[in-house]
Design a protein around this motif. Structure first.
Motif, short mmCIF file in Angstrom:
data_model
loop_
_atom_site.label_atom_id
_atom_site.label_comp_id
_atom_site.label_asym_id
_atom_site.label_seq_id
_atom_site.Cartn_x
_atom_site.Cartn_y
_atom_site.Cartn_z
N VAL A 2 0.74 -0.96 -0.30
CA VAL A 2 -0.16 0.11 0.02
C VAL A 2 0.94 1.46 0.20
N VAL A 3 0.61 2.05 -1.06
CA VAL A 3 1.53 2.46 -1.08
C VAL A 3 0.85 4.55 -0.91
N ILE A 4 0.56 5.35 0.05
CA ILE A 4 0.23 6.71 0.37
C ILE A 4 0.89 8.01 -0.52
N LEU A 5 -0.20 8.54 -1.58
CA LEU A 5 0.66 9.40 -2.06
C LEU A 5 -0.16 10.64 -2.25
N PRO A 6 0.71 12.10 -2.13
CA PRO A 6 -0.64 13.18 -1.94
C PRO A 6 -1.57 13.63 -2.67
N GLY A 7 -2.11 12.79 -3.72
CA GLY A 7 -2.87 13.20 -4.66
C GLY A 7 -2.26 12.64 -6.03
N ASN A 8 -3.12 12.98 -7.00
CA ASN A 8 -3.23 12.17 -8.78
C ASN A 8 -1.78 12.23 -9.38
N ARG A 9 -1.48 13.56 -8.83
CA ARG A 9 -0.01 13.80 -10.17
C ARG A 9 0.94 13.10 -9.79
N GLN A 10 0.99 12.46 -8.47
CA GLN A 10 2.23 11.07 -7.96
C GLN A 10 1.98 10.42 -8.24
N ILE A 11 0.38 9.71 -8.03
CA ILE A 11 -0.11 8.09 -8.21
C ILE A 11 0.26 7.91 -10.13
N GLY A 12 0.10 8.79 -10.36
CA GLY A 12 -0.15 8.96 -12.06
C GLY A 12 1.54 8.20 -12.36
N LYS A 13 2.61 9.19 -11.40
CA LYS A 13 3.99 8.98 -11.73
C LYS A 13 4.40 8.01 -11.23
N LEU A 14 4.08 7.38 -10.19
CA LEU A 14 3.94 6.42 -9.61
C LEU A 14 4.04 4.85 -10.65
N ALA A 15 2.89 4.96 -10.99
CA ALA A 15 2.34 3.75 -11.83
C ALA A 15 2.72 3.85 -13.06
N ALA A 16 2.63 4.92 -13.91
CA ALA A 16 3.94 5.05 -14.84
C ALA A 16 4.67 5.02 -15.10
N ASP A 17 5.89 4.78 -13.52
CA ASP A 17 7.12 4.38 -14.29
C ASP A 17 7.37 2.42 -14.07
N ALA A 18 6.23 2.10 -13.14
CA ALA A 18 5.67 0.56 -13.40
C ALA A 18 6.33 0.30 -14.87
N VAL A 19 4.89 1.19 -15.37
CA VAL A 19 4.48 0.75 -16.41
C VAL A 19 6.06 0.95 -18.12
N GLU A 20 6.43 1.77 -17.16
CA GLU A 20 7.99 2.42 -18.26
C GLU A 20 9.05 0.87 -17.99
N ALA A 21 8.85 0.84 -16.92
CA ALA A 21 10.03 -0.20 -16.36
C ALA A 21 9.96 -1.61 -17.54
N LEU A 22 8.11 -1.66 -17.58
CA LEU A 22 7.91 -3.14 -17.95
C LEU A 22 8.26 -2.48 -19.62
N LEU A 23 7.88 -1.58 -19.88
CA LEU A 23 7.91 -1.82 -21.52
C LEU A 23 9.68 -1.71 -21.72
N ARG A 24 10.50 -1.06 -21.09
CA ARG A 24 11.58 -0.80 -21.28
C ARG A 24 12.88 -1.96 -21.74
N ARG A 25 12.17 -3.35 -20.06
CA ARG A 25 13.24 -4.73 -20.27
C ARG A 25 11.78 -5.39 -21.03
#
Length: 260
Positions: free
Chosen positions: A3-26
């Motif tokens: 469970v990751v608690i973040l301040p708002g939508n922007r931070q959530i969007g960036k963290l989830a996108a990090d996971a998708v980007e890391a997946l696509l690059r590998r």
């Protein structure tokens, strides 16, 4: 379950996108599971920005929608194929033929459900599934009472879900009563699940599926059985969690190499 608690939508969007980007690059031919609704929008916006700005490449990827309404005419603006196109897939370079949704207008719905599962298996299964959660704890359209082992099938929407979705239609009467949805057993087969919940109205559901018992009454609670489930919530959605301070401490001290 993390469970990751973040301040708002922007931070959530960036963290989830990090996971998708890391997946696509590998794994450039990764298989993504896509949800609709408001929860995933910050993720899709961030991924579209990274595609445009950084060249994040979706050309070899596949995407599978979680669900689709039954009975809407092809091309209806609120069909989930159209919604996913508007919100995400038309904004990146994924091939149209690699974007898959259940056919809610099929003459033989049970056969279409089996075929949809076959299409997911044929490309190796879902690598990363993006989810939202309903105020009653549903994921996909697996309403309370759904089998925890269920597969892709037709489901009847409860009235609360129809009312929640009426804002996308002209009136409540226009909201279909039936959908085709991936089952809970199907969702559990995704290698990584990223669920996003924001707003105080989601706090009871988040509390119930994260810290309550595993039960068909709260379908999202089945994610407690998943070996790699990431739950991204804002402060409002986390407001009823008893262990919120522990979740914050765990994330703050997570090894930098670990990722989501």
């Amino acid at each position: 379950m993390e469970v990751v608690i973040l301040p708002g939508n922007r931070q959530i969007g960036k963290l989830a996108a990090d996971a998708v980007e890391a997946l696509l690059r590998r794994k450039p031919n990764a298989v993504l599971g896509l949800a609709t609704g408001s929860s995933p929008l910050p993720v899709y916006d961030e991924l579209a920005v990274r595609h445009e700005r950084d060249g994040l490449d979706f050309s070899a990827a596949h995407a599978f929608a979680l669900d689709e309404y039954v009975g809407l005419v092809p091309g209806h603006p609120e069909s989930y194929r159209e919604v996913i196109g508007r919100e995400f897939t038309s904004r990146v370079n994924i091939l149209p033929e690699n974007v898959h949704t259940p056919d809610g207008s099929a003459a033989d719905i049970p056969a279409e459900c089996r075929a949809y599962e076959d299409r997911m298996r044929a490309v190796g299964g879902v690598d990363l599934q993006i989810l939202g959660v309903g105020t009653d704890g549903h994921i996909g359209f697996n309403e309370p009472g759904s089998s925890l082992a269920s597969r892709t099938r037709i489901k009847t929407l409860i009235e609360q879900t129809r009312r929640d979705n009426a804002r996308f239609f002209t009136s409540l009467a226009d909201v279909p009563h039936h959908v085709v949805t991936q089952g809970l057993g199907t969702i559990l087969e995704a290698r990584h699940v990223v669920l996003i919940a924001t707003g105080a109205q989601k706090a009871p559901a988040v509390r119930d599926f994260v810290e309550g018992p595993v039960s068909a009454v709260c379908p999202a609670s089945v994610l407690q059985f998943h070996p790699h489930a990431s739950i991204l919530v804002d402060e409002a959605a986390a407001s009823s969690l008893k262990l919120a301070d522990f979740y914050r401490h765990t994330h703050d001290h997570k090894p930098s190499w670990q990722g989501l």
